[in-house]
Design a protein around this motif. Sequence first.
Motif, PDB file in Angstrom:
ATOM      1  N   LEU A  34       0.830  -1.203   0.000  1.00  0.00           N
ATOM      2  CA  LEU A  34       0.000   0.000   0.000  1.00  0.00           C
ATOM      3  C   LEU A  34       0.865   1.255   0.000  1.00  0.00           C
ATOM      4  O   LEU A  34       0.583   2.205  -0.726  1.00  0.00           O
ATOM      5  N   ARG A  35       1.924   1.250   0.780  1.00  0.00           N
ATOM      6  CA  ARG A  35       2.834   2.392   0.808  1.00  0.00           C
ATOM      7  C   ARG A  35       3.427   2.644  -0.578  1.00  0.00           C
ATOM      8  O   ARG A  35       3.517   3.780  -1.032  1.00  0.00           O
ATOM      9  N   VAL A  80      11.981  10.453  -0.486  1.00  0.00           N
ATOM     10  CA  VAL A  80      10.581  10.883  -0.498  1.00  0.00           C
ATOM     11  C   VAL A  80       9.697   9.739  -0.028  1.00  0.00           C
ATOM     12  O   VAL A  80       8.787   9.935   0.791  1.00  0.00           O
ATOM     13  N   PHE A  81       9.964   8.530  -0.520  1.00  0.00           N
ATOM     14  CA  PHE A  81       9.203   7.355  -0.107  1.00  0.00           C
ATOM     15  C   PHE A  81       9.303   7.170   1.408  1.00  0.00           C
ATOM     16  O   PHE A  81       8.300   6.917   2.084  1.00  0.00           O
ATOM     17  N   PHE A  82      10.480   7.301   1.959  1.00  0.00           N
ATOM     18  CA  PHE A  82      10.698   7.164   3.393  1.00  0.00           C
ATOM     19  C   PHE A  82       9.949   8.252   4.168  1.00  0.00           C
ATOM     20  O   PHE A  82       9.322   7.984   5.193  1.00  0.00           O
ATOM     21  N   GLU A  83      10.007   9.492   3.694  1.00  0.00           N
ATOM     22  CA  GLU A  83       9.357  10.609   4.380  1.00  0.00           C
ATOM     23  C   GLU A  83       7.833  10.504   4.342  1.00  0.00           C
ATOM     24  O   GLU A  83       7.153  11.023   5.223  1.00  0.00           O
ATOM     25  N   PHE A  87       3.131  10.127   7.257  1.00  0.00           N
ATOM     26  CA  PHE A  87       1.805  10.575   6.830  1.00  0.00           C
ATOM     27  C   PHE A  87       0.904   9.377   6.551  1.00  0.00           C
ATOM     28  O   PHE A  87      -0.275   9.372   6.906  1.00  0.00           O
ATOM     29  N   GLN A  88       1.466   8.361   5.921  1.00  0.00           N
ATOM     30  CA  GLN A  88       0.693   7.170   5.589  1.00  0.00           C
ATOM     31  C   GLN A  88       0.246   6.433   6.850  1.00  0.00           C
ATOM     32  O   GLN A  88      -0.903   5.998   6.949  1.00  0.00           O
TER      33      GLN A  88
END
Length: 168
Positions: A34-35, A80-83, A87-88
Amino acid sequence: MLMYHPAFDANHCLYRIISILNSTKEKDISWSLLRMMDFYYLFPSQLKKISPWPKEIQKLKALISKIPDQFEDLTNPVRVFFELESFQKTAALELIAKGILSKESFEKGVMRLEPDSLPPAFIDFLASDDFLSSNAFKLITQALPLANFNGAKGLKDRSGLMEYIYDV
């Protein structure tokens, strides 16, 4: 100058998660998948960087060329994916608290909407969203869940977004 990007908008993250899960009701979606799907929702042209394209979803590869290039330059997609994760995670926990996501499924590592948790008016609203009928969204919600996710040659490896060495 103030710039807005939906990547770091908590409410937009809620919408993205619901949109993805509503379109993948018949598939089990893990938290990690999902992420990744959410990342590609935000940056669909990054789908072009999945290399090599998984054989199990080869028939949908032609749709990649129809995805327009992005306006912004992602110099470090992994960062960006890590940051995005905070939020997710916050969005997922809020959806669980509101009874929209299944807490039992979440505890088992599967992201699933509670049956009948979305009002009909919201489902109609989703149907009117142009992005949800795009080639990019089709790839994200129909192709990515079918591809092998873990290990060498899985989506984690091919996307370069996640570590796969310790997968079982």
